[in-house]
Design a protein around this motif. Structure first.
Motif, PDB file in Angstrom:
ATOM      1  N   GLY B  43       0.793  -1.229   0.000  1.00 48.97           N
ATOM      2  CA  GLY B  43       0.000   0.000   0.000  1.00 48.97           C
ATOM      3  C   GLY B  43       0.824   1.276   0.000  1.00 48.97           C
ATOM      4  O   GLY B  43       0.333   2.319  -0.405  1.00 48.97           O
ATOM      5  N   SER B  44       2.087   1.206   0.441  1.00 49.21           N
ATOM      6  CA  SER B  44       2.842   2.453   0.477  1.00 49.21           C
ATOM      7  C   SER B  44       3.124   2.969  -0.933  1.00 49.21           C
ATOM      8  O   SER B  44       3.303   4.163  -1.123  1.00 49.21           O
ATOM      9  CB  SER B  44       4.110   2.341   1.338  1.00 49.21           C
ATOM     10  OG  SER B  44       5.077   1.545   0.732  1.00 49.21           O
ATOM     11  N   CYS B  45       3.137   2.102  -1.928  1.00 50.06           N
ATOM     12  CA  CYS B  45       3.250   2.577  -3.323  1.00 50.06           C
ATOM     13  C   CYS B  45       1.934   2.464  -4.099  1.00 50.06           C
ATOM     14  O   CYS B  45       1.645   3.274  -4.967  1.00 50.06           O
ATOM     15  CB  CYS B  45       4.310   1.790  -4.083  1.00 50.06           C
ATOM     16  SG  CYS B  45       5.977   2.382  -3.788  1.00 50.06           S
ATOM     17  N   GLY B  47      -1.153   2.347  -2.783  1.00 49.40           N
ATOM     18  CA  GLY B  47      -2.310   2.881  -2.064  1.00 49.40           C
ATOM     19  C   GLY B  47      -2.904   1.825  -1.154  1.00 49.40           C
ATOM     20  O   GLY B  47      -2.948   0.647  -1.513  1.00 49.40           O
ATOM     21  N   MET B  48      -3.350   2.252   0.029  1.00 49.98           N
ATOM     22  CA  MET B  48      -3.908   1.267   0.966  1.00 49.98           C
ATOM     23  C   MET B  48      -5.189   0.643   0.457  1.00 49.98           C
ATOM     24  O   MET B  48      -5.598  -0.407   0.884  1.00 49.98           O
ATOM     25  CB  MET B  48      -4.146   1.904   2.330  1.00 49.98           C
ATOM     26  CG  MET B  48      -2.843   2.065   3.086  1.00 49.98           C
ATOM     27  SD  MET B  48      -3.065   2.248   4.844  1.00 49.98           S
ATOM     28  CE  MET B  48      -4.222   3.557   4.858  1.00 49.98           C
ATOM     29  N   ARG B  49      -5.836   1.364  -0.486  1.00 48.57           N
ATOM     30  CA  ARG B  49      -7.028   0.772  -1.108  1.00 48.57           C
ATOM     31  C   ARG B  49      -6.688   0.182  -2.469  1.00 48.57           C
ATOM     32  O   ARG B  49      -7.583  -0.106  -3.268  1.00 48.57           O
ATOM     33  CB  ARG B  49      -8.107   1.843  -1.265  1.00 48.57           C
ATOM     34  CG  ARG B  49      -8.585   2.340   0.082  1.00 48.57           C
ATOM     35  CD  ARG B  49      -9.534   3.492  -0.084  1.00 48.57           C
ATOM     36  NE  ARG B  49      -9.954   3.975   1.214  1.00 48.57           N
ATOM     37  CZ  ARG B  49     -10.694   5.069   1.398  1.00 48.57           C
ATOM     38  NH1 ARG B  49     -11.089   5.769   0.367  1.00 48.57           N
ATOM     39  NH2 ARG B  49     -11.029   5.449   2.600  1.00 48.57           N
ATOM     40  N   GLU B  51      -5.648   1.557  -5.002  1.00 54.21           N
ATOM     41  CA  GLU B  51      -6.126   2.367  -6.124  1.00 54.21           C
ATOM     42  C   GLU B  51      -4.992   3.122  -6.805  1.00 54.21           C
ATOM     43  O   GLU B  51      -5.215   4.005  -7.628  1.00 54.21           O
ATOM     44  CB  GLU B  51      -7.235   3.306  -5.642  1.00 54.21           C
ATOM     45  CG  GLU B  51      -8.547   2.550  -5.476  1.00 54.21           C
ATOM     46  CD  GLU B  51      -9.577   3.250  -4.603  1.00 54.21           C
ATOM     47  OE1 GLU B  51      -9.313   4.368  -4.149  1.00 54.21           O
ATOM     48  OE2 GLU B  51     -10.642   2.641  -4.394  1.00 54.21           O
ATOM     49  N   GLY B  52      -3.761   2.773  -6.437  1.00 59.38           N
ATOM     50  CA  GLY B  52      -2.613   3.331  -7.135  1.00 59.38           C
ATOM     51  C   GLY B  52      -1.943   4.462  -6.390  1.00 59.38           C
ATOM     52  O   GLY B  52      -2.527   5.099  -5.511  1.00 59.38           O
ATOM     53  N   GLY B  53      -0.700   4.692  -6.749  1.00 57.34           N
ATOM     54  CA  GLY B  53       0.111   5.756  -6.169  1.00 57.34           C
ATOM     55  C   GLY B  53       1.279   5.903  -7.105  1.00 57.34           C
ATOM     56  O   GLY B  53       1.088   5.989  -8.320  1.00 57.34           O
ATOM     57  N   LEU B  54       2.491   5.823  -6.568  1.00 60.73           N
ATOM     58  CA  LEU B  54       3.643   5.804  -7.462  1.00 60.73           C
ATOM     59  C   LEU B  54       3.565   4.536  -8.320  1.00 60.73           C
ATOM     60  O   LEU B  54       3.914   4.530  -9.486  1.00 60.73           O
ATOM     61  CB  LEU B  54       4.936   5.836  -6.651  1.00 60.73           C
ATOM     62  CG  LEU B  54       6.191   6.076  -7.462  1.00 60.73           C
ATOM     63  CD1 LEU B  54       6.162   7.443  -8.123  1.00 60.73           C
ATOM     64  CD2 LEU B  54       7.415   5.971  -6.587  1.00 60.73           C
TER      65      LEU B  54
END
Lengths: 377, 109
Positions: B43-45, B47-49, B51-54
């Motif tokens: 989740g740190s990259c 997203g905890m859901r 749903e994306g991030g880096l």
């Protein structure tokens, strides 16, 4: 805890917020009494959430992962307003004059600027297109003197400086081909130097905002040359400066090292072997110590470095998921969130001993109001 | 649509059966650990859901063109040239297959 809505009559200079990333809430804390004042809920997905403060240090603006921008009243313990401004965001900044809030978005890539007062949209700065309907992810957004915001574009390898002296029509200066995959950035405490870390290559990029015409230049180039890059289980963070005297301390990427650079000539001034992939490398406010936490699987450990000798003076384990550290304004204490213990632990930075702790639900970021008066925080 | 919900349930069951056939699922304690890892560390990259991030979003729609084995392979070996690291030092093939099947089935950590 006081009930939300019953407003306190007091100063806010010794207050702060602790993000509860699992529950989508935060706790307002009193750093003098080591107590929680309020819990504020309903803030959405707070993984990787961060905060900035209004210049009167009464309001915290929280940037959530889900694109949510929330304005919190610390004295009343309430959510004043919340807007979902993007699909997926990664932090923000408040302008020099405190009137504008900028939010950096992964999706759609770019930066949106809001009025700090009512969170109405003021300007939209879409990032460089990288494919159909998709902009480059924007990272490392900071405020700079002159109503400017500076940020980096991960996919397209750029740094942009946006001047919002006229908020409705931002003037943007673009620096292209700065290096591969800038992942985060910081600005020096005086607001002069913007430094972006690169993930795609060993090195960092420096932009002198006093002399932007000189362009972005590489520093600590090829710092890991010839060494095998280690896997990175969490991206380091550059926000939260680590300047101590003439030296700046920065996390290496893919190497278990803290890099030391002389801020007079930006040449390497040493490397410190540490316990794992550094995440936050933070200077105690007096610059005498550097505190470092680490990526998975070493995120149970903290190391403290003496900035004169560059030696590690203490290694200790607050517990699994030691995610973030925040110093009290003059640095006598550091607060460390320990996610897996649902606690915030408070250490004396002189004795380096644990002195107190507070409960919090899966705590991550800790942000004290002293940030209200600091450029880049 | 109620139909698609039932279809999704069937897919979940089918996928878990396939998974059971390939490798037995990790025990309950391990499943709990893996869920925690998925939420907080992946989740740190992502997203905890998820749903994306880096890193990209990891919802069934993004994973529809990849098999459980392909997703598990990416988890174990990473994606060179991107920030996705190999999780092989911490996860067995069984762990990765279980996580991959859950991701494809759309389970929220």
């Amino acid at each position: 805890m006081t009930h939300a809505g019953e407003c306190l009559v007091r100063g806010t200079g010794d207050l702060g917020v602790v993000i509860e990333r699992g529950a989508g809430s935060l706790v307002v804390v009193d750093t003098t009494k080591h107590t929680s004042l309020f819990q504020v809920k309903g803030l959405g997905d707070l993984s990787h959430a961060s905060a900035v403060y209004s210049r009167d240090a009464r309001y915290a603006y929280i940037f959530g992962r889900d694109g949510g921008l929330s304005k919190i009243d610390l004295l009343c313990g309430i959510l004043v307003k919340r807007v979902v401004q993007g699909g997926n965001s990664i932090g923000g900044a408040i302008s020099q004059n405190g009137r504008l809030i900028a939010v950096s978005n992964y999706e759609p890539g770019g930066v949106k600027v809001f009025s700090a007062d009512d969170l109405e949209l003021v300007a939209d700065i879409p990032a460089t297109r990288i494919s159909k309907g998709k902009g480059s992810k924007t990272v490392g957004l900071v405020d700079a003197p002159g109503q400017r915001f500076v940020f980096s574009l991960f996919d397209s390898g750029e740094i942009w400086v946006a001047d919002l002296s006229n908020p409705r029509s931002p003037a943007i200066q673009r620096f292209r081909n700065i290096g591969r995959q800038p992942y985060d950035a910081l600005i020096s405490p005086d607001g002069r130097y913007y430094i972006a870390g690169l993930f795609g290559e060993d090195g960092l990029v420096l932009l002198d905002l006093w002399h932007p015409k000189q362009g972005a230049r590489r520093i600590l180039d090829h710092y890991g040359k010839g060494e095998q890059k280690l896997p990175v289980y969490k991206m380091p963070h550059l926000e939260g400066w680590a300047f101590a005297g003439e030296r700046a301390f920065l996390p290496a990427v893919g190497h278990h090292e803290v890099l030391v650079v002389n801020s007079r000539d930006w040449r390497e001034a040493g490397r410190i072997q540490v316990h794992g992939q550094p995440i936050f490398v933070m200077a105690r406010p007096d610059g005498r110590q550097i505190w470092v936490n680490f990526a998975f699987p070493n995120n149970d450990t903290i190391q403290v470095i003496n900035t004169e000798t560059l030696k590690i003076i203490k290694t200790f384990k607050p517990g699994k998921g030691a995610l973030h550290m925040e110093f009290t304004p003059r640095g006598e204490e550091v607060w460390i969130s320990v996610r897996d213990q649902d606690r915030v632990k408070i250490y004396d930075t002189h004795s380096l001993e644990l002195i107190d702790s507070l409960p919090a639900d899966k705590p991550s970021g800790i942000f004290f109001t002293a940030r209200a008066h600091k450029t880049g925080l | 649509m109620p139909g698609s919900k039932i279809f999704r349930r069937i897919t979940v069951i089918a996928l878990s059966l396939i998974c059971l056939e390939v490798t037995a699922a990790p025990d309950l304690q391990r499943q709990k650990e893996l869920n925690y890892l998925l939420k907080h560390d992946c989740g740190s990259c992502h997203g905890m859901r998820l749903e994306g991030g880096l890193g990209p979003a990891l919802k069934p729609v993004q994973l529809q063109f990849y098999s459980v084995e392909q997703v598990a392979f990416t988890i174990l070996h990473g994606r060179p040239g991107t920030p996705m690291p190999p999780w092989q030092p911490f996860l067995s093939e069984q762990d990765a297959n279980w996580l991959a099947a859950r991701l494809k089935a759309g389970v929220r950590p």
